[in-house]
Design an enzyme around this catalytic site. Structure first.
Site, PDB file in Angstrom:
ATOM      1  N   HIS A 148       0.833  -1.205   0.000  1.00 30.70           N
ATOM      2  CA  HIS A 148       0.000   0.000   0.000  1.00 30.70           C
ATOM      3  C   HIS A 148       0.867   1.255   0.000  1.00 30.70           C
ATOM      4  O   HIS A 148       1.626   1.496   0.927  1.00 30.70           O
ATOM      5  CB  HIS A 148      -0.913   0.015   1.230  1.00 30.70           C
ATOM      6  CG  HIS A 148      -2.017   1.023   1.139  1.00 30.70           C
ATOM      7  ND1 HIS A 148      -3.226   0.740   0.544  1.00 30.70           N
ATOM      8  CD2 HIS A 148      -2.098   2.298   1.536  1.00 30.70           C
ATOM      9  CE1 HIS A 148      -4.007   1.806   0.597  1.00 30.70           C
ATOM     10  NE2 HIS A 148      -3.334   2.775   1.192  1.00 30.70           N
ATOM     11  N   ASP A 159       0.346   5.530  -1.131  1.00 32.26           N
ATOM     12  CA  ASP A 159      -0.632   6.533  -1.544  1.00 32.26           C
ATOM     13  C   ASP A 159      -0.051   7.643  -2.410  1.00 32.26           C
ATOM     14  O   ASP A 159      -0.642   8.723  -2.505  1.00 32.26           O
ATOM     15  CB  ASP A 159      -1.287   7.153  -0.303  1.00 32.26           C
ATOM     16  CG  ASP A 159      -2.410   6.298   0.254  1.00 32.26           C
ATOM     17  OD1 ASP A 159      -3.375   6.047  -0.480  1.00 32.26           O
ATOM     18  OD2 ASP A 159      -2.320   5.869   1.412  1.00 32.26           O
ATOM     19  N   GLU A 203      -8.836   1.658  -2.646  1.00 32.54           N
ATOM     20  CA  GLU A 203      -8.981   1.741  -1.194  1.00 32.54           C
ATOM     21  C   GLU A 203     -10.358   2.287  -0.831  1.00 32.54           C
ATOM     22  O   GLU A 203     -10.561   3.483  -0.688  1.00 32.54           O
ATOM     23  CB  GLU A 203      -7.880   2.619  -0.591  1.00 32.54           C
ATOM     24  CG  GLU A 203      -7.852   2.560   0.926  1.00 32.54           C
ATOM     25  CD  GLU A 203      -6.708   3.350   1.521  1.00 32.54           C
ATOM     26  OE1 GLU A 203      -6.381   3.090   2.694  1.00 32.54           O
ATOM     27  OE2 GLU A 203      -6.153   4.224   0.839  1.00 32.54           O
ATOM     28  N   HIS A 225     -13.227   2.263   3.518  1.00 33.62           N
ATOM     29  CA  HIS A 225     -12.149   3.106   4.037  1.00 33.62           C
ATOM     30  C   HIS A 225     -12.565   3.502   5.447  1.00 33.62           C
ATOM     31  O   HIS A 225     -12.881   2.623   6.254  1.00 33.62           O
ATOM     32  CB  HIS A 225     -11.861   4.298   3.112  1.00 33.62           C
ATOM     33  CG  HIS A 225     -10.613   5.032   3.495  1.00 33.62           C
ATOM     34  ND1 HIS A 225     -10.602   6.358   3.878  1.00 33.62           N
ATOM     35  CD2 HIS A 225      -9.327   4.600   3.592  1.00 33.62           C
ATOM     36  CE1 HIS A 225      -9.360   6.713   4.180  1.00 33.62           C
ATOM     37  NE2 HIS A 225      -8.568   5.672   4.027  1.00 33.62           N
ATOM     38  N   HIS A 259      -8.905  -1.713   7.155  1.00 32.93           N
ATOM     39  CA  HIS A 259      -9.922  -0.667   7.346  1.00 32.93           C
ATOM     40  C   HIS A 259     -11.285  -1.198   7.763  1.00 32.93           C
ATOM     41  O   HIS A 259     -12.131  -0.411   8.209  1.00 32.93           O
ATOM     42  CB  HIS A 259     -10.087   0.207   6.100  1.00 32.93           C
ATOM     43  CG  HIS A 259      -9.083   1.301   5.981  1.00 32.93           C
ATOM     44  ND1 HIS A 259      -9.097   2.425   6.781  1.00 32.93           N
ATOM     45  CD2 HIS A 259      -8.014   1.443   5.164  1.00 32.93           C
ATOM     46  CE1 HIS A 259      -8.088   3.211   6.452  1.00 32.93           C
ATOM     47  NE2 HIS A 259      -7.406   2.628   5.470  1.00 32.93           N
ATOM     48  N   HIS A 262      -2.539  -3.197   4.637  1.00 32.54           N
ATOM     49  CA  HIS A 262      -1.744  -2.347   5.542  1.00 32.54           C
ATOM     50  C   HIS A 262      -2.398  -2.314   6.928  1.00 32.54           C
ATOM     51  O   HIS A 262      -3.059  -1.370   7.306  1.00 32.54           O
ATOM     52  CB  HIS A 262      -1.537  -0.938   4.974  1.00 32.54           C
ATOM     53  CG  HIS A 262      -2.779  -0.152   4.644  1.00 32.54           C
ATOM     54  ND1 HIS A 262      -3.796  -0.633   3.862  1.00 32.54           N
ATOM     55  CD2 HIS A 262      -3.147   1.114   4.987  1.00 32.54           C
ATOM     56  CE1 HIS A 262      -4.735   0.288   3.743  1.00 32.54           C
ATOM     57  NE2 HIS A 262      -4.361   1.362   4.424  1.00 32.54           N
ATOM     58  N   ASP A 278       2.172   2.011   3.854  1.00 31.61           N
ATOM     59  CA  ASP A 278       1.282   3.177   3.833  1.00 31.61           C
ATOM     60  C   ASP A 278       2.059   4.475   3.661  1.00 31.61           C
ATOM     61  O   ASP A 278       1.656   5.524   4.146  1.00 31.61           O
ATOM     62  CB  ASP A 278       0.395   3.239   5.081  1.00 31.61           C
ATOM     63  CG  ASP A 278      -0.883   4.046   4.857  1.00 31.61           C
ATOM     64  OD1 ASP A 278      -1.160   4.418   3.702  1.00 31.61           O
ATOM     65  OD2 ASP A 278      -1.603   4.304   5.832  1.00 31.61           O
TER      66      ASP A 278
END
Length: 394
Positions: free
Chosen positions: A20, A22, A125, A152, A193, A214, A322
């Site tokens: 993961h 971003d 995500e 999420h 999540h 993650h 992350d």
């Protein structure tokens, strides 16, 4: 050979598959997807956690790029933004073909490793990205998305998030259909999540291995984003993989309350707590200067991995940093170049080379390959689902 040299030598043969990252959302926020204005072929320290030189330095051989969109985007706006995220990942791979390879299969991951390139995969995500449409889900798969996180930070109409009030107490009937259709496609069901009830429910329904892209161990740090031991213990039967994350507030108990205060400070400045733009980081660092942050370290992450190995077994572990999705990172893991420090710590704790090869590369490749194999079987049994949320949950 010292531990850090041993770590780098191991990663040269068995590079990290990171679950993961971003960066795509950072590219949206910072430069509106203009890759000329943020060229990841150059070192972007101070602007991002991620660029190609630091991926190389960190021994990263495959990256699941998160095609994240915030829960504030709903309906068609969420779908559109997800498509824009997919577009920038695909443009990245086209722009840097000597370094990045768009990967759709486990074989593609192995090909990238053989060619000395970084396999670039995508994970959506949040189930809000499909706007309650299995047709949209199928189109995301067709564009290259290989996992979807069911929620999420807020519930979807069909699944409960870890950070929202329970509504479905797991999955609704349509949520079960989403899991089944993902399995039929070969798209990994990502249970980071989601609430523990959703984790357990999805594992009961799943016909293929699941992923935690993650998340770390709740027994080590009691944060709702982490995985309870009873769920970790279910992974061997399912065949899934839990990828430990590095976010300090998820791995260090002392960081939980501190982060709540830091988040409140961000909101007081009119900023989202997850904002990692330079403006936001200036506010974060000013807060940190007067409110010293409890330091998570490489050792903190290793504590989670030790525990997760004990409960789930080495065949079911991976790494999901992350990076570029968190304002703060552990000492020694400040960006994607830090992976050798973590591997050196695990070597110092007695992890074998074979176990570390599973952690970094083999488990993640295997779980995608197993999902692909399950999909072949499931597609022979049933065609695309035409179920809608109204017909199942109405």
């Amino acid at each position: 050979m010292d531990l850090l040299s041993r770590a780098r030598h191991l990663l040269a043969a068995h590079p990290v598959v990171d679950g993961h990252n971003d960066l795509p959302w950072g590219l949206r926020e910072q430069v509106a997807y203009d890759l000329d204005r943020l060229d990841i072929a150059a070192d972007q320290t101070g602007r991002t956690h991620t660029d190609i030189p630091r991926l190389r330095a960190g021994g990263v051989g495959a990256q699941f790029w998160s095609v994240f969109v915030p829960v504030e985007l709903t309906g068609g706006a969420a779908v559109t933004a997800t498509l824009e995220q997919i577009d920038v990942v695909r443009r990245m791979t086209e722009r840097y073909p000597a370094d990045l390879l768009l990967a759709l299969t486990a074989d593609d991951m192995e090909a990238a490793r053989t060619q000395g390139r970084i396999a670039s995969l995508m994970g959506a995500e949040g189930g809000h990205s499909i706007d309650c449409s299995l047709a949209v889900l199928r189109q995301l798969y067709g564009l290259g998305v290989r996992y979807m996180t069911l929620t999420h930070n807020a519930n979807t109409p069909w699944a409960d998030s870890a950070t929202d009030e329970p509504a479905a107490h797991g999955l609704t009937a349509f949520g079960e259909e989403v899991v089944r259709e993902m399995n039929r496609l070969g798209m990994l069901v990502d249970l980071s999540h989601v609430s523990p009830d959703t984790m357990r429910h999805a594992l009961r329904v799943a016909e293929a291995p699941v992923l935690f892209s993650h998340s770390s161990a709740r027994a080590v740090c009691d944060h709702v984003r982490n995985i309870p031991d009873d769920v970790l213990a279910l992974l061997p039967a399912n065949g899934g993989v839990a990828m430990a994350t590095f976010v300090p507030k998820f791995i260090l108990p002392a960081a939980i309350d501190w982060t709540l205060e830091a988040d409140a400070n961000m909101r007081a400045h009119g900023l989202h707590p997850l904002d990692t733009t330079p403006e936001a980081m200036t506010v974060q660092h000013a807060f940190e200067a007067t409110h010293p942050r409890p330091p998570a370290t490489v050792s903190t992450v290793a504590d989670h991995l030790d525990h997760m190995r004990e409960v789930a077994g080495i065949e079911h572990l991976g790494l999901g940093g992350d990076f570029d999705g968190t304002a703060f990172t552990p000492t020694g893991l400040s960006d994607v170049a830090g992976y050798p420090n973590l591997i050196a710590e695990l070597l110092d704790r007695g992890w074998s080379d074979a176990d570390l090869a599973r952690l970094t590369w083999r488990n993640a490749v295997r779980v995608l390959r197993d999902a692909e194999s399950a999909a072949v079987t499931l597609r022979a049994k049933r065609g695309p689902s035409t179920a809608g949320i109204d017909s199942l949950d109405g």
